[in-house]
Enzyme design. Sequence first.
Site, PDB file in Angstrom:
ATOM      1  N   HIS A  56      42.554  22.135  -6.952  1.00 38.96           N
ATOM      2  CA  HIS A  56      41.974  21.883  -7.661  1.00 38.96           C
ATOM      3  C   HIS A  56      42.303  22.791  -9.422  1.00 38.96           C
ATOM      4  O   HIS A  56      43.216  23.441  -9.855  1.00 38.96           O
ATOM      5  CB  HIS A  56      40.663  23.339  -7.368  1.00 38.96           C
ATOM      6  CG  HIS A  56      39.807  23.457  -7.842  1.00 38.96           C
ATOM      7  ND1 HIS A  56      38.866  23.824  -9.391  1.00 38.96           N
ATOM      8  CD2 HIS A  56      38.676  22.949  -7.113  1.00 38.96           C
ATOM      9  CE1 HIS A  56      37.956  23.721  -9.100  1.00 38.96           C
ATOM     10  NE2 HIS A  56      37.766  22.515  -8.367  1.00 38.96           N
ATOM     11  N   ASP A  84      35.778  20.307  -0.200  1.00 39.35           N
ATOM     12  CA  ASP A  84      36.564  19.625   0.351  1.00 39.35           C
ATOM     13  C   ASP A  84      36.849  18.868   1.418  1.00 39.35           C
ATOM     14  O   ASP A  84      37.295  18.741   2.074  1.00 39.35           O
ATOM     15  CB  ASP A  84      36.192  17.987  -0.696  1.00 39.35           C
ATOM     16  CG  ASP A  84      35.768  17.466  -1.924  1.00 39.35           C
ATOM     17  OD1 ASP A  84      36.042  17.606  -2.610  1.00 39.35           O
ATOM     18  OD2 ASP A  84      34.700  17.529  -1.268  1.00 39.35           O
TER      19      ASP A  84
HETATM   20  C1  SDX Z   1      36.110  18.717  -6.359  1.00 39.65           C
HETATM   21  O1  SDX Z   1      36.526  20.642 -11.217  1.00 39.65           O
HETATM   22  C2  SDX Z   1      35.666  20.737 -10.201  1.00 39.65           C
HETATM   23  O2  SDX Z   1      35.180  22.118  -9.700  1.00 39.65           O
HETATM   24  C3  SDX Z   1      35.515  20.114  -9.031  1.00 39.65           C
HETATM   25  C4  SDX Z   1      34.902  20.787  -7.421  1.00 39.65           C
HETATM   26  C5  SDX Z   1      32.884  20.977  -7.821  1.00 39.65           C
HETATM   27  O3  SDX Z   1      33.039  21.839  -7.422  1.00 39.65           O
HETATM   28  O4  SDX Z   1      32.440  20.077  -8.452  1.00 39.65           O
HETATM   29  O5  SDX Z   1      35.587  21.764  -6.744  1.00 39.65           O
HETATM   30  C6  SDX Z   1      34.538  19.352  -6.752  1.00 39.65           C
HETATM   31  O6  SDX Z   1      36.864  17.787  -7.022  1.00 39.65           O
HETATM   32  C7  SDX Z   1      37.758  19.248  -5.558  1.00 39.65           C
HETATM   33  C8  SDX Z   1      38.638  18.146  -5.760  1.00 39.65           C
HETATM   34  C9  SDX Z   1      38.430  17.132  -4.963  1.00 39.65           C
HETATM   35  N1  SDX Z   1      39.603  16.226  -5.489  1.00 39.65           N
HETATM   36  C10 SDX Z   1      40.560  16.820  -4.276  1.00 39.65           C
HETATM   37  O7  SDX Z   1      40.822  17.007  -3.399  1.00 39.65           O
HETATM   38  C11 SDX Z   1      41.429  15.175  -4.617  1.00 39.65           C
HETATM   39  C12 SDX Z   1      43.557  15.527  -4.322  1.00 39.65           C
HETATM   40  N2  SDX Z   1      43.257  17.273  -5.676  1.00 39.65           N
HETATM   41  C13 SDX Z   1      44.013  16.659  -6.676  1.00 39.65           C
HETATM   42  O8  SDX Z   1      44.143  15.727  -7.081  1.00 39.65           O
HETATM   43  C14 SDX Z   1      43.805  17.860  -7.600  1.00 39.65           C
HETATM   44  O9  SDX Z   1      44.152  18.489  -7.004  1.00 39.65           O
HETATM   45  C15 SDX Z   1      43.038  17.450  -8.381  1.00 39.65           C
HETATM   46  C16 SDX Z   1      42.254  16.265  -9.161  1.00 39.65           C
HETATM   47  C17 SDX Z   1      41.609  17.991  -7.291  1.00 39.65           C
HETATM   48  C18 SDX Z   1      42.661  19.117  -9.660  1.00 39.65           C
HETATM   49  O10 SDX Z   1      43.919  17.868 -10.652  1.00 39.65           O
HETATM   50  P1  SDX Z   1      44.431  18.604 -11.502  1.00 39.65           P
HETATM   51  O11 SDX Z   1      43.977  20.494 -11.809  1.00 39.65           O
HETATM   52  O12 SDX Z   1      44.485  17.928 -13.448  1.00 39.65           O
HETATM   53  O13 SDX Z   1      46.138  18.769 -11.461  1.00 39.65           O
HETATM   54  P2  SDX Z   1      47.417  18.098 -11.540  1.00 39.65           P
HETATM   55  O14 SDX Z   1      46.699  16.979 -10.956  1.00 39.65           O
HETATM   56  O15 SDX Z   1      47.493  17.816 -12.648  1.00 39.65           O
HETATM   57  O16 SDX Z   1      48.296  18.576 -10.660  1.00 39.65           O
HETATM   58  C19 SDX Z   1      49.218  19.538 -10.584  1.00 39.65           C
HETATM   59  C20 SDX Z   1      50.087  19.167  -9.550  1.00 39.65           C
HETATM   60  C21 SDX Z   1      50.736  17.845  -9.977  1.00 39.65           C
HETATM   61  O17 SDX Z   1      52.469  18.159  -9.878  1.00 39.65           O
HETATM   62  P3  SDX Z   1      52.900  18.540 -10.347  1.00 39.65           P
HETATM   63  O18 SDX Z   1      53.501  17.041 -11.752  1.00 39.65           O
HETATM   64  O19 SDX Z   1      53.588  19.875 -11.512  1.00 39.65           O
HETATM   65  O20 SDX Z   1      54.686  18.482  -9.743  1.00 39.65           O
HETATM   66  O21 SDX Z   1      50.135  19.786  -8.395  1.00 39.65           O
HETATM   67  C22 SDX Z   1      50.210  18.344  -7.555  1.00 39.65           C
HETATM   68  C23 SDX Z   1      50.321  17.208  -8.747  1.00 39.65           C
HETATM   69  O22 SDX Z   1      50.832  16.154  -8.044  1.00 39.65           O
HETATM   70  N3  SDX Z   1      48.938  18.402  -6.822  1.00 39.65           N
HETATM   71  C24 SDX Z   1      48.926  17.872  -5.627  1.00 39.65           C
HETATM   72  C25 SDX Z   1      47.598  17.541  -5.429  1.00 39.65           C
HETATM   73  N4  SDX Z   1      46.682  18.134  -6.537  1.00 39.65           N
HETATM   74  C26 SDX Z   1      48.041  18.293  -6.675  1.00 39.65           C
HETATM   75  N5  SDX Z   1      50.219  17.661  -5.488  1.00 39.65           N
HETATM   76  C27 SDX Z   1      49.894  17.009  -3.729  1.00 39.65           C
HETATM   77  N6  SDX Z   1      48.518  17.246  -3.552  1.00 39.65           N
HETATM   78  C28 SDX Z   1      47.487  17.200  -3.559  1.00 39.65           C
HETATM   79  N7  SDX Z   1      46.238  17.782  -3.952  1.00 39.65           N
END
Ligand code: SDX
Length: 428
Positions: free
Chosen positions: A306, A363
């Site tokens: 998140h 989720d």
């Molecule tokens: C919702 O914003 C809100 O409040 C949203 C929400 C709401 O109520 O409105 O809470 C609802 O959208 C919840 C999120 C649902 N999405 C998912 O579950 C999809 C999987 N999660 C990710 O795609 C990610 O964690 C996000 C999109 C939720 C957050 O993305 P960020 O903040 O841009 O984080 P990032 O992509 O920059 O990740 C940081 C690091 C990266 O690794 P490094 O480059 O630092 O090595 O963490 C890794 C990412 O690769 N990472 C993950 C991951 N989430 C982040 N790696 C594997 N699996 C994951 N789920």
Amino acid sequence: MTDRAHLSLGDAQYEFPVVEGSEGERAIDIRDLRQRTGHITLDPGYANTGSCESAITFIDGERGVLHYRGIPIEQFAAEPNFVEVAWLLIFGALPTAEEYAAFAADLTRHANLDEGMKHHFEGFPRAAPPMAILSAMINALSCFHPELIELEDAERFRMAAARLISKIRTIAAYAYRHSRGQPYIYPDPRLRYVPNFLHMMFAQPYVEYDCDESIVRALNLVLILHADHEQNCSTSTVRMVGSSGANLFASCAAGVCALWGPLHGGANVEVLDMLERIHGGQLTVEEYVRLAKDKDSKVRLMGFGHRVYKNFDPRAKLLGEVAEELLAKLGVKDPLLDVARRLEEIALSDPYFVERKLYPNVDFYSGVILRAIGIPTNMFTVIFAIGRLPGWIAHWWEQRSEGSRIARPRQVYVGNTGTDYLPMERRS
Ligand code: SDX
């Protein structure tokens, strides 16, 4: 603690005020930065940028805290009532008995759709994505309620809010019924908000839907836990669109489109697909976790991570409990819940997730609950939208009431310079 931020650019020194929120958050107010320094800020994804001041919802991502109008979400779990929380978010305080009765009566009175809207459903292919239908039909509502396009006073806004919150159920249910070639079931004015939605979804002509109270309670809580979440992607979209003066229906229809994305509200569908792939034997839990850690795989552990929560998402904790309780009450054993628990256990002990502070989010468990209720996977994000609608409406009205400027971010241009037009014959 200083209340000024200092910036030096070359030989110039600047000071900017620091504002502090009611929960102690601090922000550097840079609204005149460009005018004074000729510089803008650059913050892709707005991870460090506050777009507004808001009194609706507060999240402390480090402590895993979520408050609606100052009330911790855990306090809504005892007697979950989505309609009451919708009022709280939109109007700023819990409703009195009279306010609640009047609002509930409005929602009941305005559950029907204009019969003319049914032709639109007939025009969609059976396999049309329900989120496409939802966005289109929320926009179409403004065609049938032109008197609610301009909301010049609070009373007219309240009428529009009630109609939207009531009719989104009917639109969602009709989209589901259309996809299955089933007749539309009219809303029943004797039923409360959630039971009426379930009635429209699952009843048959002349056959009542037997509404289990534990399902009603669970779905009320699911909707409450999705109701608002500060400036998330879809809420920021509603504010962005509303800032141009676009009406409430158009702004919420845009919010539906943003929510649809798999990184946002669409993740609840992706989580179920992930759990089913593991349960179906395509991958073991360990193999999936390994893929999610491998950047080249483009696989993510859906329902994990998140932008704000760097601790447990309090909603995921509550939804995990609701899933266990509901399945037990219904006497249902869902192997996908076991897979989810196993995934959580492995991920939360794996340094990759621990170091990046990736925890289950809203989720991760919601799909197991919706599946137990009988809601198909392709309707999961629609349920998220029904829950989030009061939050979108609250933010739209908060922004409109403050008379904010049109949202128009800047950029840093990195494209061609000094380029001239070439006639066709001279182009290579
Ligand atoms: C919702 O914003 C809100 O409040 C949203 C929400 C709401 O109520 O409105 O809470 C609802 O959208 C919840 C999120 C649902 N999405 C998912 O579950 C999809 C999987 N999660 C990710 O795609 C990610 O964690 C996000 C999109 C939720 C957050 O993305 P960020 O903040 O841009 O984080 P990032 O992509 O920059 O990740 C940081 C690091 C990266 O690794 P490094 O480059 O630092 O090595 O963490 C890794 C990412 O690769 N990472 C993950 C991951 N989430 C982040 N790696 C594997 N699996 C994951 N789920």
